[in-house]
Design an enzyme around this catalytic site. Structure first.
Site, PDB file in Angstrom:
ATOM      1  N   CYS A  42     -66.236 -89.784  57.516  1.00 16.67           N
ATOM      2  CA  CYS A  42     -67.694 -89.740  57.643  1.00 16.67           C
ATOM      3  C   CYS A  42     -68.263 -88.399  57.183  1.00 16.67           C
ATOM      4  CB  CYS A  42     -68.137 -90.060  59.059  1.00 16.67           C
ATOM      5  SG  CYS A  42     -67.304 -89.157  60.350  1.00 16.67           S
TER       6      CYS A  42
ATOM      7  N   VAL B 181     -71.370 -88.117  54.781  1.00 16.87           N
ATOM      8  CA  VAL B 181     -72.651 -87.511  55.181  1.00 16.87           C
ATOM      9  C   VAL B 181     -73.098 -86.481  54.158  1.00 16.87           C
ATOM     10  CG1 VAL B 181     -73.800 -86.089  56.931  1.00 16.87           C
ATOM     11  CG2 VAL B 181     -72.340 -87.965  57.649  1.00 16.87           C
TER      12      VAL B 181
END
Lengths: 487, 515
Positions: free
Chosen positions: B154, B158
């Site tokens: 992630c 991001v």
């Protein structure tokens, strides 16, 4: 013999580096070395550590979240620890570390549960603060006996600009319970280690100032706190019983089987006893500065080190405690001598290679040596220079030192040095077992333990014997095969 | 103190009197309510079993508690390890990879190869290109893969790292070292979907990117692909391949991770088995592809149907009718009759079902897990006359799954007594089990806390299972797999029957030797 071993170890390093492209080779060379008890400026003084892992390798390291949620905060049993962010981190770290505790899970204690804000794309785009606020409120409704909540940040939190500190502050005021926001995003630092530090800092800022439990606390002259024992398989329980028997009162246990109160009253201790230096030296230093509490490192692995540590602790408290301690040592030594007499003949001379984290790469050496086993290699996943310096005191012979060793390197080292036992983690376990090598997990005690203290040494010895002398290792070679196979 | 002749570990050590005394004394310093006021703990514990608590619990919007799902890259790694000599490479923090490897390794009791490029603060600021340049080169030099399958954590998602461009950049600077190495990549953000989504994204990427340069219009009329999906049962992979072979030699499994997690003693090798890269490259030329997990291959399906213009079918060969469908599908696609051997297997299974049915008939089951797994298991429970009282799935997509599940449940005589719980977790299930109890619980290792709290026996079927050994080696697919399911469930029922009737001179008249 030691010279041959040393030469072999040095050769192993040279060989393992050959595979790397230049940049990685230069980097890794600094993390590998050899040291001997009598050596001057050997690997324990020089090994480079606590640096960025080389990209693209199978490192065994974890992250800052693992260091905070998984190690320091997670075991505090009467608080709820939210894995704040996407679902994975909380799931992978759920109930895998064997931080034993007594309590009614889901009612007054929560260690083996996974609380997560389970981020979706919407939370990333619009921010997760509102969801967090709501999550805190829902927790208080459904778990009224929680004694506080910690928010353990996963990677995205620090990247999307959420203000979890503000959310925590509001909730703390509204609920009148500790609410601690920990910015332990996984990308911070190079390993678990920074997570320990960040977690310690939040204990310093959010728990230490809370004097509510200290107000009416009735002290004795013999109050101590166990710091840096995560009660893996019950380690801290097997430790406190000894401290109690020598006449001390253990008022806090950090953080295995700890409750919030034990965190808050620790500054009442006369002496902080620090087992895992790496993960909790920060808060020990803080308590020394802020509250004037001295701290002492100790080692409860194996009878030699345990006895040495107990004497050191007793000395701090004076003759009365010392006398009790000697009586206790005599009592237990009779038992541990019998353990050694039983198992040493079966284990003597067997060579061991270690690769663990925290304190164990040096602390468990003595336990093996007590059984006549010879540790010829050790290294830290996330150690710092001070860990390696301390290791010097524990090595008993020429030892290969490897920092942040990756799977390839460890496999090559094992092939070259041919130990009889490898003691490391679950990710490594089956690699070596397939090579026909006995293996013990030294993070989880391989689902056994405890390994701290005298009673635990008996378990340790029995487990090592079980690993080394099981008939299963002799079956690898089929009867129709002529050549040696395996490592 | 330890008795050297009878050394006990923590299980029994802490029961010794001196430890019990020490633990009791510790309570003085504790704040947990059990130490302060045990009656309060009991009161709250009772409240958590109530309908009032259930309503509050089911109303949760923000906090998820004990979910039965993991995140995308975990699935991507399984997809990658289904191809020969393939190293899964995770662009992101190494902490994630340590978790993925431990998770699989605890389930399979096998090593799990996977690297990361160890992104940290500097990468968060500047992007992870530098990590990827070094990472791919080091990975190639050390682990000598024939294929690298890149997924992301992630963190990388991001900050918006562009994998395609990064890989090109890394190749350019690798002094030729990466020139002939296929590197496939998929974005697998943990904040979207679950591990099955990651499996899907990686599988789609591998199949699309390895077949670049091949023409979809060239069709091998005999070739059939089978995609197993996120399959934790290695025996299922073996059985599916065996069934395929009975029909044709040109049935190819895409993403075959069976051998990777099932290597023998006598030496360690990093890679084992897997779909050959040649087979992966020519997957595009097959006549048809069958996915065994419809909801683990939603995106992959689009490639196969829309880009490759193949016949795309989904089957779920768990249980009797699911296997029937699969077998008939193979028969249809190959133009061959159902082989005698399979007919025999089917008859044997049905015979076994008819032997055991009284013990499952009318029994209530709560079951949770991945969407396709549930479709199969619930179907089997219904076929046996069991009642799937609570079917709980955290990670089913909104579209389609509930209808599919409802269609299965509709076949049950007790269809009105069955509930489908979408997007719910195991703390929800706890409330459901206290308020509307079932006789048995079927699911992964995390169900054991529900067993402890509710007393409802857990029959371990699912992923992950860390606390029982070797179950993953068995098949839950095909006729033989259904026989395994039957064995586990029926014997689970019988174990419980013994447990409930073993009281001497009270209930043991029913403690029968013949059942």
């Amino acid at each position: 013999m030691s010279e041959t071993l040393e030469a072999l170890q040095k050769e192993a390093i040279e060989e393992v580096l050959k595979i790397y492209p230049d940049k990685a080779k230069k980097n890794r060379a600094k993390h590998l070395g050899v040291d001997t008890p009598e050596g001057v400026k050997g690997a324990c003084d020089k090994t480079r550590s606590n640096k960025q892992t080389v990209p693209g390798v199978m490192s065994q390291r974890g992250c800052a979240y693992a260091g905070s949620k998984g190690v320091v905060w997670g075991p505090i049993k009467d608080m709820i620890h939210i894995s704040h962010g996407p679902v994975g981190c909380g799931q992978y770290s759920r109930a895998g570390r064997r931080n034993y505790y007594i309590g009614t899970t889901g009612i007054d204690t929560f260690v083996t549960m996974n609380f997560t804000t389970d981020f979706t794309e919407k939370d990333i785009v619009f921010g997760g603060d509102k969801k967090l606020k709501k999550a805190l409120e829902e927790i208080d409704i459904l778990f009224p006996l929680n004694n506080g909540i910690s928010i353990q940040s996963e990677c995205p939190i620090g990247l999307i600009g959420d203000d979890i500190q503000a959310v925590a502050k509001v909730h703390k005021k509204a609920s009148d319970k500790p609410t601690v926001a920990v910015s332990c995003e996984g990308f911070r630092g190079v390993s678990q280690s920074l997570g320990h530090h960040i977690a310690n800092d939040m204990i310093r800022d959010e728990v230490m100032p809370d004097a509510s439990y200290r107000k009416d606390f009735v002290s004795t002259d013999y109050d101590v706190a166990i710091i840096g024992d995560y009660n893996i398989g019950g380690d801290a329980w097997a430790s406190r019983i000894l401290l109690e028997e020598m006449g001390l009162r253990v008022i806090a246990q950090w953080s295995g089987d700890a409750s919030y109160k034990e965190m808050a009253i620790a500054p009442k201790a006369k002496l902080n006893l620090l087992h895992c230096y790496r993960s909790m030296n920060y808060i020990s230093r803080h308590m020394e500065q802020e509250f004037g509490i001295p701290w002492m490192e100790y080692n409860f692995f194996g009878p030699s080190k345990t006895t040495e540590s107990l004497r050191k602790i007793a000395e701090f408290f004076g003759p009365e405690i010392q006398a009790k301690t000697e009586a206790m040592i005599a009592k237990y030594t009779a038992m541990t001598d019998a353990v050694i007499a039983k198992y040493k003949p079966k284990l003597e001379g067997k060579k061991v290679m270690l690769y663990v984290g925290g304190l164990r790469p040096r602390h468990v050496i003595g336990a093996y040596e007590d059984l006549g086993m010879e540790v010829i290699g050790t290294g830290y996943e996330f150690g710092h220079g001070d860990d390696y310096k301390r290791t010097k005191e524990d090595i008993a012979r020429s030892t290969l030192i490897y920092d942040d060793v990756n799977e390839y390197e460890l496999e090559q080292f094992v092939k070259k040095l041919k130990p009889d036992l490898v003691a490391s983690g679950v990710k490594e376990k089956y690699v070596f077992q397939k090579m026909g090598l006995p293996f013990r997990q030294m993070h989880s005690w391989d689902y056994s333990g405890p390994y701290h203290g005298y009673d635990a040494f008996a378990i340790f010895a029995k487990d090592m014997d079980l690993a080394m002398n099981s008939p299963v290792w002799s079956h690898t070679k089929a009867p129709w095969e002529k050549e040696e196979i395996g490592a | 103190m330890q008795d050297v002749e009878n050394i006990v570990n923590g299980q029994k050590l802490f029961l010794k009197e001196e430890y019990q005394t020490s633990l009791a004394a510790k309570k003085e310093f504790e704040s947990a309510m059990g130490a302060v006021n045990p009656a309060k703990v009991e009161e709250i514990a009772q409240w958590t079993k109530s309908w009032d608590y259930r309503e509050k619990n089911l109303a949760r919007e923000a906090i998820t508690i004990n979910p039965a799902k993991a995140c995308q890259p975990l699935g991507a790694i399984m997809a990658g390890l289904g191809f020969e000599n393939t190293m899964p490479y995770v662009h992101g923090s190494h902490g994630c990879v340590a978790y993925f490897r431990s998770y699989f390794t605890r389930h399979f009791k096998e090593p799990t190869p996977c690297v990361s490029d160890s992104m940290s603060e500097s990468a968060a600021v500047f992007g992870g290109l530098a990590n990827m340049k070094d990472g791919l080169r080091n990975c190639n030099a050390m682990y000598k893969p024939d294929h690298i399958a890149v997924s992301t954590t992630c963190m990388a998602e991001v900050i918006g790292d562009d994998l395609g461009a990064f890989i090109i950049g890394a190749r350019e600077e690798a002094e030729g070292e990466l020139d002939n190495l296929p590197i496939t990549y998929a974005h697998t953000p943990s904040f979207v979907g679950s591990h099955i989504t990651g499996y899907d994204n990686m599988m789609k990427s591998i199949l699309e990117q390895l077949s670049i340069g091949k023409e979809a219009s060239v069709k091998d009329e005999e070739r059939i692909n089978i995609i197993p999906g996120f399959e934790p049962y290695l025996g299922s992979l073996a059985e599916i391949k065996e069934i395929g072979k009975m029909f044709s030699d040109k049935i190819v499994m895409l993403g075959d991770h069976e051998e990777q997690w099932n290597t023998g003693a006598g030496g360690y090798s990093l890679y084992a088995g897997g779909t050959t890269l040649e087979d992966a490259k020519t997957a595009i030329n097959a006549k048809a592809t069958i996915s065994l997990q419809k909801y683990s291959t939603i995106q992959t399906a689009k490639t196969i149907k829309n880009k490759w213009k193949q016949i795309y079918e989904t089957c779920n060969p768990i249980g009797l009718s699911g296997t029937d469908e699969f077998v008939m599908m193979l028969s249809k696609l190959t133009g061959k009759d159902v082989p005698e051997a399979l007919k025999t297997q089917r008859a044997q299974l049905v015979d076994a079902m008819q032997d055991s049915y009284p013990y499952m008939h009318g029994k209530k089951f709560a079951i949770y897990g991945d969407p396709d797994f549930l479709l199969g298991l619930v179907s089997f429970i219904v076929e046996m006359g069991g009642i799937p009282t609570h079917v709980l799935c955290n990670n089913a997509p909104r579209k389609g799954w509930e209808e599919d599940m409802q269609a299965i449940i509709s076949k049950s005589d007790w269809k009105d007594d069955c509930n489908i719980w979408m997007g719910k977790d195991l703390w929800h299930l706890r409330s459901l089990l206290f308020t509307e109890p079932t006789d048995f619980l079927i699911g992964n290792v995390y169900g054991k806390e529900l067993y402890r709290d509710t007393g409802i026996p857990l029959i371990r079927i699912g992923f992950p299972i860390f606390d029982r050994h070797h179950l993953h080696r068995y098949s839950i697919s095909g006729y033989k797999g259904a026989l395994n399911l039957l064995t586990w469930i029926v014997n689970g029922v019988l174990d419980q029957l013994d447990e409930e009737t073993k009281d001497i001179a009270k209930t043991d008249y029913f403690f029968d030797c013949v059942r």
